[in-house]
Design a protein around this motif. Structure first.
Motif, PDB file in Angstrom:
ATOM      1  N   ILE A 165       0.808  -1.221   0.000  1.00 55.19           N
ATOM      2  CA  ILE A 165       0.000   0.000   0.000  1.00 55.19           C
ATOM      3  C   ILE A 165       0.840   1.271   0.000  1.00 55.19           C
ATOM      4  N   GLY A 166       2.139   1.152   0.129  1.00 54.74           N
ATOM      5  CA  GLY A 166       2.985   2.342   0.089  1.00 54.74           C
ATOM      6  C   GLY A 166       4.339   2.070   0.706  1.00 54.74           C
ATOM      7  N   THR A 167       5.240   3.003   0.478  1.00 50.75           N
ATOM      8  CA  THR A 167       6.606   2.854   0.964  1.00 50.75           C
ATOM      9  C   THR A 167       7.042   4.104   1.708  1.00 50.75           C
ATOM     10  N   TYR A 168       7.594   3.908   2.894  1.00 48.61           N
ATOM     11  CA  TYR A 168       8.290   4.990   3.594  1.00 48.61           C
ATOM     12  C   TYR A 168       9.723   4.947   3.070  1.00 48.61           C
ATOM     13  N   GLU A 169      10.114   5.954   2.324  1.00 50.89           N
ATOM     14  CA  GLU A 169      11.436   5.955   1.710  1.00 50.89           C
ATOM     15  C   GLU A 169      12.493   6.433   2.694  1.00 50.89           C
ATOM     16  N   GLN A 170      13.590   5.695   2.755  1.00 48.74           N
ATOM     17  CA  GLN A 170      14.747   6.022   3.590  1.00 48.74           C
ATOM     18  C   GLN A 170      14.322   6.417   5.012  1.00 48.74           C
ATOM     19  N   VAL A 171      13.429   5.626   5.590  1.00 45.37           N
ATOM     20  CA  VAL A 171      12.842   5.952   6.888  1.00 45.37           C
ATOM     21  C   VAL A 171      13.733   5.554   8.061  1.00 45.37           C
ATOM     22  N   GLY A 172      14.644   4.619   7.853  1.00 42.90           N
ATOM     23  CA  GLY A 172      15.509   4.175   8.941  1.00 42.90           C
ATOM     24  C   GLY A 172      16.957   4.103   8.498  1.00 42.90           C
ATOM     25  N   ARG A 173      17.861   4.418   9.433  1.00 46.38           N
ATOM     26  CA  ARG A 173      19.287   4.312   9.136  1.00 46.38           C
ATOM     27  C   ARG A 173      19.898   3.264  10.053  1.00 46.38           C
ATOM     28  N   LYS A 174      20.536   2.287   9.425  1.00 50.52           N
ATOM     29  CA  LYS A 174      21.193   1.211  10.153  1.00 50.52           C
ATOM     30  C   LYS A 174      22.377   0.746   9.320  1.00 50.52           C
ATOM     31  N   PHE A 175      23.463   0.417   9.994  1.00 51.85           N
ATOM     32  CA  PHE A 175      24.692  -0.012   9.314  1.00 51.85           C
ATOM     33  C   PHE A 175      25.200   1.062   8.345  1.00 51.85           C
ATOM     34  N   GLY A 176      24.967   2.337   8.682  1.00 49.12           N
ATOM     35  CA  GLY A 176      25.454   3.438   7.862  1.00 49.12           C
ATOM     36  C   GLY A 176      24.711   3.633   6.557  1.00 49.12           C
ATOM     37  N   GLN A 177      23.522   3.063   6.443  1.00 48.84           N
ATOM     38  CA  GLN A 177      22.751   3.131   5.209  1.00 48.84           C
ATOM     39  C   GLN A 177      21.297   3.434   5.541  1.00 48.84           C
ATOM     40  N   TYR A 178      20.620   4.150   4.650  1.00 55.67           N
ATOM     41  CA  TYR A 178      19.189   4.390   4.802  1.00 55.67           C
ATOM     42  C   TYR A 178      18.412   3.270   4.126  1.00 55.67           C
ATOM     43  N   TRP A 179      17.294   2.893   4.772  1.00 54.50           N
ATOM     44  CA  TRP A 179      16.479   1.775   4.294  1.00 54.50           C
ATOM     45  C   TRP A 179      15.032   2.222   4.102  1.00 54.50           C
ATOM     46  N   ASP A 180      14.413   1.710   3.043  1.00 52.82           N
ATOM     47  CA  ASP A 180      12.988   1.922   2.799  1.00 52.82           C
ATOM     48  C   ASP A 180      12.206   0.833   3.518  1.00 52.82           C
ATOM     49  N   VAL A 181      10.976   1.153   3.897  1.00 50.81           N
ATOM     50  CA  VAL A 181      10.052   0.160   4.444  1.00 50.81           C
ATOM     51  C   VAL A 181       8.769   0.214   3.617  1.00 50.81           C
ATOM     52  N   ARG A 182       8.451  -0.923   2.988  1.00 48.37           N
ATOM     53  CA  ARG A 182       7.204  -1.040   2.236  1.00 48.37           C
ATOM     54  C   ARG A 182       6.142  -1.594   3.179  1.00 48.37           C
ATOM     55  N   TRP A 183       4.969  -0.964   3.150  1.00 50.47           N
ATOM     56  CA  TRP A 183       3.861  -1.377   4.003  1.00 50.47           C
ATOM     57  C   TRP A 183       2.851  -2.195   3.202  1.00 50.47           C
ATOM     58  N   TYR A 184       2.357  -3.221   3.866  1.00 49.95           N
ATOM     59  CA  TYR A 184       1.390  -4.149   3.284  1.00 49.95           C
ATOM     60  C   TYR A 184       0.174  -4.201   4.197  1.00 49.95           C
ATOM     61  N   GLN A 185      -0.995  -4.498   3.608  1.00 50.31           N
ATOM     62  CA  GLN A 185      -2.197  -4.691   4.421  1.00 50.31           C
ATOM     63  C   GLN A 185      -2.981  -5.886   3.938  1.00 50.31           C
ATOM     64  N   ARG A 186      -3.742  -6.423   4.873  1.00 54.05           N
ATOM     65  CA  ARG A 186      -4.617  -7.566   4.608  1.00 54.05           C
ATOM     66  C   ARG A 186      -5.893  -7.370   5.403  1.00 54.05           C
ATOM     67  N   GLU A 187      -7.033  -7.637   4.799  1.00 57.91           N
ATOM     68  CA  GLU A 187      -8.293  -7.568   5.520  1.00 57.91           C
ATOM     69  C   GLU A 187      -8.421  -8.802   6.404  1.00 57.91           C
ATOM     70  N   LEU A 188      -9.010  -8.591   7.580  1.00 56.99           N
ATOM     71  CA  LEU A 188      -9.189  -9.699   8.520  1.00 56.99           C
ATOM     72  C   LEU A 188     -10.651 -10.056   8.730  1.00 56.99           C
ATOM     73  N   GLY A 189     -11.555  -9.151   8.436  1.00 57.94           N
ATOM     74  CA  GLY A 189     -12.973  -9.503   8.505  1.00 57.94           C
ATOM     75  C   GLY A 189     -13.558  -9.488   9.895  1.00 57.94           C
ATOM     76  N   GLY A 190     -13.162  -8.527  10.735  1.00 61.25           N
ATOM     77  CA  GLY A 190     -13.740  -8.421  12.080  1.00 61.25           C
ATOM     78  C   GLY A 190     -15.208  -8.068  12.015  1.00 61.25           C
ATOM     79  N   SER A 191     -15.854  -8.035  13.166  1.00 58.42           N
ATOM     80  CA  SER A 191     -17.304  -7.818  13.217  1.00 58.42           C
ATOM     81  C   SER A 191     -17.717  -6.418  12.789  1.00 58.42           C
ATOM     82  N   GLY A 192     -16.770  -5.509  12.636  1.00 55.53           N
ATOM     83  CA  GLY A 192     -17.097  -4.158  12.192  1.00 55.53           C
ATOM     84  C   GLY A 192     -17.281  -4.047  10.698  1.00 55.53           C
ATOM     85  N   ASP A 193     -17.145  -5.157   9.940  1.00 51.68           N
ATOM     86  CA  ASP A 193     -17.258  -5.101   8.477  1.00 51.68           C
ATOM     87  C   ASP A 193     -18.682  -4.919   8.041  1.00 51.68           C
TER      88      ASP A 193
END
Length: 181
Positions: free
Chosen positions: A153-181
């Motif tokens: 559903i989207g990517t946070y670009e260069q959101v974290g720095r570790k090991f001297g490098q910036y990393w992107d995090v891609r976000w994913y979603q899945r429907e679960l079908g709780g009672s509020g549907d």
């Protein structure tokens, strides 16, 4: 008994005696990969609050995969969790999920077994969506999440720095079908 590494993983809720192994497994990822943005190894005492926030029932779960060993206690192969997405009340029907597998358990279906058990356990909960953030690149995690119905559903670009490098995090979603549907 099956030789080491050949038995089907056994999945169950996490229990207190798992905490040392859970911490050791997580610390592998802390010290050697950008998969988690923690940068300092944790201790079992430091992980206790995290452990206690995942009871055996409710929307926030901890599932562990193990295999028997010939010489004694079972061996931890991995774990999966569902945790609060954000602390505000309106987010209560959303969870963030994650899965961590022992490096030598790759390709054995451990992640699949863990997510199957986790989503089965969450089926009766009042949950609407699950989210997962995946540090890029991580093709195995992308494949696992896609197999379980997650979509990017989207990517946070260069959101974290570790090991001297910036990393992107891609976000994913899945429907679960709780009672509020």
């Amino acid at each position: 008994m099956a030789p080491h590494g050949t038995a089907e993983p056994q999945v169950r809720p996490g229990i207190a005696r798992d905490l040392d192994g859970l911490t050791d497994l997580y610390n592998h990822y802390v010290l050697r990969t950008p998969i988690t943005f923690d940068t300092v190894p944790l201790t079992p005492k430091g992980r206790m609050q995290w452990f206690l926030s995942h009871p055996e029932d409710g929307p926030h779960r901890l599932m562990v995969a193990t295999e028997p060993t010939p010489s004694g206690p079972e061996r931890l192969l991995g774990y999966a969790t569902s945790s609060p997405l954000r602390p505000k009340a309106a987010y209560a029907t959303s969870v963030e999920v994650s899965v961590y597998c022992a490096p030598d358990a790759a390709g054995r279906g451990v992640g699949t077994a863990l997510y199957t058990a986790l989503f089965d356990a969450l089926a009766g909960e009042d949950l609407h969506r699950a989210y997962a953030g995946i540090t890029q690149p991580n093709a195995p995690s992308h494949r696992l999440h896609t197999r379980f119905g997650f979509r990017p559903i989207g990517t946070y670009e260069q959101v974290g720095r570790k090991f001297g490098q910036y990393w992107d995090v891609r976000w994913y979603q899945r429907e679960l079908g709780g009672s509020g549907d």
